[in-house]
Design an enzyme around this catalytic site. Structure first.
Site, PDB file in Angstrom:
ATOM      1  N   ASP A  97       0.874  -1.153   0.118  1.00 35.88           N
ATOM      2  CA  ASP A  97      -0.120  -0.114  -0.213  1.00 35.88           C
ATOM      3  C   ASP A  97       0.906   1.137   0.019  1.00 35.88           C
ATOM      4  OD1 ASP A  97      -2.349   1.389   0.039  1.00 35.88           O
ATOM      5  OD2 ASP A  97      -2.612   1.275   2.154  1.00 35.88           O
ATOM      6  N   HIS A 134       2.938   3.462  -9.027  1.00 43.92           N
ATOM      7  CA  HIS A 134       2.891   2.026  -9.310  1.00 43.92           C
ATOM      8  C   HIS A 134       3.883   1.488 -10.102  1.00 43.92           C
ATOM      9  CE1 HIS A 134      -0.993   2.098  -7.948  1.00 43.92           C
ATOM     10  NE2 HIS A 134      -1.915   2.865  -8.793  1.00 43.92           N
ATOM     11  N   LEU A 154      11.554 -20.365  -4.173  1.00 37.82           N
ATOM     12  CA  LEU A 154      10.528 -19.603  -3.673  1.00 37.82           C
ATOM     13  C   LEU A 154       9.106 -19.984  -4.253  1.00 37.82           C
ATOM     14  CD1 LEU A 154       9.970 -17.129  -1.927  1.00 37.82           C
ATOM     15  CD2 LEU A 154      10.346 -15.844  -4.131  1.00 37.82           C
TER      16      LEU A 154
END
Ligand code: FPP
Length: 252
Positions: free
Chosen positions: A21, A38, A132
């Site tokens: 956020d 962004h 991962l």
């Protein structure tokens, strides 16, 4: 028990989930368009994947677009769709070479066909990787995920494949998008906001929460390590009275 005694020997979480956020505020503070926030958020996302791997995290879930984000202006929604496309097209080969397995959670029916094909390709082409597990939550909302799971169970019950009286927590968890992943032990939210915003409501039932003050584009290795250090200070009792000693969780 002192905090340093508690920290000693506590392993890092297996699964870290992050609410990324603050992209918009990061840009606004600099007089830049939200899209620039962004774009810088995507750089932070790439950095965080590398850091998670280096810190021994096994599963990393990143909240990239929520079911509520469709309410944003059309231009911003299109930009975020384009950013996911750009990320997969540009980074997939490198992620795969780093043995990363990619998973996408969230509703697929609302995605444009080319984006849907692309994310499905990212999943299938990295399925055999053993490093991962990178989970991108895209068009994701926990309530929507639980509704889809309930609908699947109801269809099975209506067709006689399952007896409704045997539906238990495991049956519902088994129908969630995360059915083959361990629950997150740690959820991090950046930007100082302290809400869960419809993220992993079922899976985070016993997660620890760390609310980091930095805006997402500034989330770096030091901020990640600080969140992990806070996690290791917590005493996790799972409703009991003492912390369990064996906290290992397998990744299916
Ligand atoms: C929340 O910040 C962030 C988002 C809704 C998008 C997250 C996107 C990225 C981190 C970039 C990478 C994206 C993809 C699709 C791979 P906000 O815009 O709500 O910030 P604000 O609360 O300050 O306005």
């Amino acid at each position: 028990m002192s905090s340093s005694q508690r920290d000693a020997g506590v392993p890092n979480p297996t699964h870290v989930a992050i609410i990324m956020d603050g992209n918009g505020r990061w840009a606004q503070m600099r007089g830049l368009p939200r899209q620039e926030g962004h774009r810088r958020g995507l750089e932070a996302l790439r950095r965080t994947i590398r850091n998670a791997d280096a810190l021994g995290i096994q599963v990393l879930t990143l909240y990239s677009f929520s079911t509520e984000n469709w309410r944003r202006p059309h231009a911003e929604v299109s930009f975020l769709m384009g950013l996911l496309k750009h990320f997969v097209e540009k980074d997939l080969a490198e992620l795969s070479a780093a043995n990363v397995r990619v998973r996408i959670i969230g509703g697929r029916d609302d995605l444009a066909p080319d984006l849907r094909r692309l994310v499905e390709h990212a999943e299938t082409s990295t399925r055999a990787n053993t490093g991962l597990v990178l989970v991108i939550a895209f068009n994701y909302g926990a309530r929507d995920e639980i509704v889809r799971a309930a609908r699947a169970l109801a269809a099975d019950a209506a067709s006689g494949r399952i007896d409704p009286s045997v539906i238990d927590e495991a049956a519902l968890a088994g129908r969630l998008d995360t059915h083959d992943l361990p629950d997150p032990e740690l959820v991090i939210r950046t930007s100082g906001e302290t809400r869960i915003s419809n993220f992993l409501l079922w899976q985070a039932a016993y997660a620890e929460f760390v609310f980091a003050p930095v805006m997402w584009p500034d989330f770096d290795r030091a901020a990640f390590e600080e969140a992990l250090a806070q996690y290791r200070q917590r005493e996790r009792r799972f409703g009991g009275v003492t912390a369990p000693t064996d906290r290992s969780v397998g990744v299916a």
